[in-house]
Design a protein around this motif. Structure first.
Motif, short mmCIF file in Angstrom:
data_model
loop_
_atom_site.label_atom_id
_atom_site.label_comp_id
_atom_site.label_asym_id
_atom_site.label_seq_id
_atom_site.Cartn_x
_atom_site.Cartn_y
_atom_site.Cartn_z
N LEU A 137 30.40 31.82 43.72
CA LEU A 137 30.62 33.25 43.34
C LEU A 137 29.68 33.84 42.37
CD1 LEU A 137 32.71 35.84 43.50
CD2 LEU A 137 33.83 34.85 41.42
N VAL A 138 29.65 33.15 41.14
CA VAL A 138 28.77 33.63 39.96
C VAL A 138 27.12 33.84 40.40
CG1 VAL A 138 27.81 32.90 37.81
CG2 VAL A 138 30.40 32.84 38.16
N ALA A 159 44.47 34.22 40.64
CA ALA A 159 44.80 33.11 40.09
C ALA A 159 43.49 32.04 40.04
CB ALA A 159 45.85 32.41 41.09
N GLY A 160 42.39 32.78 40.58
CA GLY A 160 41.22 31.74 40.84
C GLY A 160 40.17 32.14 39.58
N GLY A 161 40.63 32.87 38.77
CA GLY A 161 39.47 33.04 37.53
C GLY A 161 38.43 33.94 38.00
N GLN A 164 37.42 36.77 35.38
CA GLN A 164 36.88 36.26 34.16
C GLN A 164 35.28 35.80 34.47
OE1 GLN A 164 39.85 35.65 35.45
NE2 GLN A 164 41.25 35.94 34.19
N ALA A 165 35.18 35.06 35.53
CA ALA A 165 33.96 34.76 35.78
C ALA A 165 32.71 35.74 35.86
CB ALA A 165 33.71 33.87 36.89
N ALA A 168 32.03 37.53 32.60
CA ALA A 168 31.01 36.78 31.81
C ALA A 168 29.56 36.99 32.35
CB ALA A 168 31.30 35.21 32.16
N VAL A 169 29.49 37.51 33.40
CA VAL A 169 28.09 37.96 34.11
C VAL A 169 27.82 39.43 34.07
CG1 VAL A 169 27.42 35.74 35.21
CG2 VAL A 169 28.83 37.69 36.48
N GLY A 170 28.78 40.16 33.60
CA GLY A 170 28.55 41.68 33.28
C GLY A 170 29.09 42.17 34.58
#
Length: 190
Positions: A137-138, A159-161, A164-165, A168-170
């Motif tokens: 994903l990221v 639930a899978g974050g 947030q992920a 973290a990359v904007g």
């Protein structure tokens, strides 16, 4: 031989588009539901379609003027079908690739551009092995210059974050189409 050229490759179809020889479970308009605004602004843009399936979403963007579409699917028959579905567009390429290991995918020389105006990550995330979902994903999100679109069940998104992920990359995604949740396609986030 001529009849074989005219027939679509045999594959598991996602889309119901009899005019193209596709007899899958979702009507073409359902596959692109929620992507209309993105498609209207895609003229002259490059698109990366990860998990391209039968190529109907890629075709939709090409019909709306996308300058380039690169599509990848883990199933060789689906990548071949996507080539066939988009055969009228010269600036589209579809390949088979394992998207579960993003680092290996990048190293394997899949002719990826450094970035794309639009990255489509539709219906892919929840099909990847759980331990590698966020890495893929990221990696995909980092290639998006203007837009990143994700379709996955809302339960997986929360639930899978994912939020947030991406934060973290904007990137911050909002739900643009929750109707897909009821049909089993998952909610769309852009």
């Amino acid at each position: 031989r001529l009849l074989a050229i005219m027939e679509p490759p045999q594959a598991n179809f996602y889309t119901w588009a009899p005019e193209l020889g596709l007899f899958g479970k979702w009507p073409a308009q359902d596959r692109v539901q929620g992507l209309e605004d993105l498609a209207r602004s895609c003229a002259g843009q490059s698109v990366l379609d990860l998990g391209c399936a039968d190529g109907m979403v890629s075709r939709y963007f090409l019909e709306h003027g996308a300058a380039r579409v690169d599509g990848f699917d883990s199933d060789e028959a689906r990548a071949s079908l996507a080539k066939w579905v988009c055969r009228d567009f010269r600036h589209a390429a579809f390949r088979t690739a394992d998207l579960s290991d993003w680092d290996a995918f990048q190293r394997d020389g899949h002719e990826l551009r450094d970035s794309y105006d639009i990255v489509l990550y539709l219906g892919l995330h929840h099909h990847l092995p759980p331990h590698c979902r966020l890495g893929s994903l990221v990696g995909a999100a980092k290639r998006a210059l203007r837009w990143f679109a994700l379709r996955t069940p809302q339960a997986e998104f929360h639930a899978g974050g994912i939020a947030q992920a991406l934060d973290a990359v904007g990137l911050t995604l909002t739900t643009t189409d929750g109707a897909g949740e009821q049909t089993g396609r998952g909610a769309l986030y852009v």
